[in-house]
Design an enzyme around this catalytic site. Structure first.
Site, PDB file in Angstrom:
ATOM      1  N   HIS A 292      37.937  22.047  37.643  1.00  0.00           N
ATOM      2  CA  HIS A 292      38.533  23.380  37.506  1.00  0.00           C
ATOM      3  C   HIS A 292      39.602  23.565  38.585  1.00  0.00           C
ATOM      4  O   HIS A 292      39.455  23.080  39.712  1.00  0.00           O
ATOM      5  CB  HIS A 292      37.449  24.457  37.632  1.00  0.00           C
TER       6      HIS A 292
ATOM      7  N   LYS B 151      31.782  31.756  37.074  1.00  0.00           N
ATOM      8  CA  LYS B 151      32.245  31.502  38.458  1.00  0.00           C
ATOM      9  C   LYS B 151      31.195  31.982  39.465  1.00  0.00           C
ATOM     10  O   LYS B 151      30.002  31.930  39.175  1.00  0.00           O
ATOM     11  CB  LYS B 151      33.617  32.158  38.690  1.00  0.00           C
TER      12      LYS B 151
ATOM     13  N   GLU C 139      40.290  25.936  40.436  1.00  0.00           N
ATOM     14  CA  GLU C 139      39.812  26.565  41.670  1.00  0.00           C
ATOM     15  C   GLU C 139      39.142  25.541  42.578  1.00  0.00           C
ATOM     16  O   GLU C 139      39.211  25.648  43.807  1.00  0.00           O
ATOM     17  CB  GLU C 139      38.871  27.734  41.323  1.00  0.00           C
TER      18      GLU C 139
ATOM     19  N   GLY D 214      42.963  34.131  35.322  1.00  0.00           N
ATOM     20  CA  GLY D 214      42.606  35.328  36.077  1.00  0.00           C
ATOM     21  C   GLY D 214      43.790  36.241  36.364  1.00  0.00           C
ATOM     22  O   GLY D 214      43.701  37.145  37.184  1.00  0.00           O
TER      23      GLY D 214
ATOM     24  N   ASN E 135      32.767  30.972  31.686  1.00  0.00           N
ATOM     25  CA  ASN E 135      32.635  30.489  33.069  1.00  0.00           C
ATOM     26  C   ASN E 135      32.457  31.701  33.977  1.00  0.00           C
ATOM     27  O   ASN E 135      33.408  32.441  34.218  1.00  0.00           O
ATOM     28  CB  ASN E 135      33.903  29.699  33.434  1.00  0.00           C
TER      29      ASN E 135
ATOM     30  N   SER F 236      43.012  33.789  30.723  1.00  0.00           N
ATOM     31  CA  SER F 236      43.112  35.184  30.281  1.00  0.00           C
ATOM     32  C   SER F 236      42.866  35.362  28.783  1.00  0.00           C
ATOM     33  O   SER F 236      43.518  36.181  28.125  1.00  0.00           O
ATOM     34  CB  SER F 236      44.464  35.781  30.708  1.00  0.00           C
TER      35      SER F 236
ATOM     36  N   GLU G 295      44.204  24.490  30.995  1.00  0.00           N
ATOM     37  CA  GLU G 295      44.166  25.778  31.684  1.00  0.00           C
ATOM     38  C   GLU G 295      45.370  25.910  32.620  1.00  0.00           C
ATOM     39  O   GLU G 295      45.303  25.499  33.785  1.00  0.00           O
ATOM     40  CB  GLU G 295      42.887  25.883  32.519  1.00  0.00           C
TER      41      GLU G 295
HETATM   42  C1  PEP Z   1      38.863  30.097  34.018  1.00  0.00           C
HETATM   43  O1  PEP Z   1      38.665  30.339  35.201  1.00  0.00           O
HETATM   44  O2  PEP Z   1      38.519  29.006  33.545  1.00  0.00           O
HETATM   45  C2  PEP Z   1      39.523  31.123  33.226  1.00  0.00           C
HETATM   46  C3  PEP Z   1      40.029  30.758  32.085  1.00  0.00           C
HETATM   47  O3  PEP Z   1      39.568  32.388  33.744  1.00  0.00           O
HETATM   48  P1  PEP Z   1      40.184  33.707  33.053  1.00  0.00           P
HETATM   49  O4  PEP Z   1      39.680  33.754  31.639  1.00  0.00           O
HETATM   50  O5  PEP Z   1      39.668  34.843  33.874  1.00  0.00           O
HETATM   51  O6  PEP Z   1      41.660  33.574  33.100  1.00  0.00           O
END
Ligand code: PEP
Length: 256
Positions: free
Chosen positions: A100, A12, A102, A178, A10, A218, A172
């Site tokens: 998501h 973003k 976000e 992040g 992703n 992460s 998630e």
């Molecule tokens: C995400 O935004 O779906 C995500 C998993 O981000 P990150 O891998 O940076 O934690």
């Protein structure tokens, strides 16, 4: 039918269309993707780069799928700034991320909106990647199960078992996105097992054996193996690390 693992990068709100072209090309140079029949590899660039990335994938016959990061739920209309599922499907987009954290946090998306989007994605013959997860406060208050169970039920509301099994569910935890604080393999595995059982309660035990449930938060080349060793985790949604083709390729190499 065995569950085939799935990994999606992703990107973003990162990468111009020119940068995105380079990223997908670099990723393909670093991987002999013909060897990766154990995993489905997908990238989710921003809307403005979808067409360019799709052209590279098609021209070079890359075994990489294309995902969008969001969609509206209607086919067309007076919705300035929005993009419809029909438009995405025409670009050979195969998957669409919905819900998501976000989007839930910064754009006020609620479960009803996410359910509408998910159904619209399926109506356009694409696969939704339904994201759900709890905050740190909710985890500490032992509310993980009620939070993600509720999000799962609301996100899949109104689907038949045959439809629901086609959705990819992405666990998630918000506190791991992040932040560099990956969930431990046990935490991630337990949550995915809980989601699979909840899915089974709603749609039948045999269906729950087939639905793909992935982990995001992460993920990196150092932790992918321990996470994927968990029986109920069928892949990963990768944010930050997917922006670096070297790191993303190293993560995907777990499947070789
Ligand atoms: C995400 O935004 O779906 C995500 C998993 O981000 P990150 O891998 O940076 O934690």
């Amino acid at each position: 039918m065995a569950r085939k693992d799935f990994i999606c990068g992703n990107w973003k709100m990162n990468a111009t269309h020119l940068e995105a072209i380079q990223m997908v090309q670099k990723l393909s140079y670093r991987l002999d993707l013909a060897d990766y029949d154990r995993v489905e590899v997908v990238v989710a660039p921003p809307f403005t780069a979808l067409r360019s990335v799709q052209t590279v994938i098609e021209a070079d016959h890359l075994p990489i799928g294309l995902a969008a990061q969001d969609t509206h739920w209607l086919d067309e209309g007076a919705f300035t700034g929005e993009v419809s599922p029909v438009m995405l499907a025409k670009l050979s987009v195969g998957h669409v991320i919905v819900g998501h954290s976000e989007r839930r946090e910064h754009f006020g998306e609620d479960d009803a909106t996410i359910n509408r989007k998910l159904k619209a994605v399926m109506a356009a013959e694409m696969t939704p990647i339904l994201c759900l997860g709890e905050t740190l406060e909710e985890r500490e208050a032992e509310q993980m199960e009620s939070k993600v169970g509720g999000q799962l039920a609301a996100g899949l509301n109104g689907l038949s078992p045959d439809e629901a099994v086609g959705v990819i569910v992405a666990y998630e935890p918000i506190w791991a996105i992040g932040t560099g604080h990956t969930a431990t393999p046990d935490q991630a595995g337990d949550a995915c097992e809980f989601l699979r059982n909840s899915f089974g309660d709603a749609f039948g035990g045999s269906m729950s054996e087939h639905v793909r449930i992935i982990y995001g938060g992460s993920v990196n080349p150092g932790n992918i193996a321990a996470l994927m060793a968990k029986k109920h985790i069928d892949g990963a949604l990768v944010g930050g690390v997917s922006l670096d083709p070297d790191q993303f390729a190293s993560t995907i190499r777990y499947w070789v």
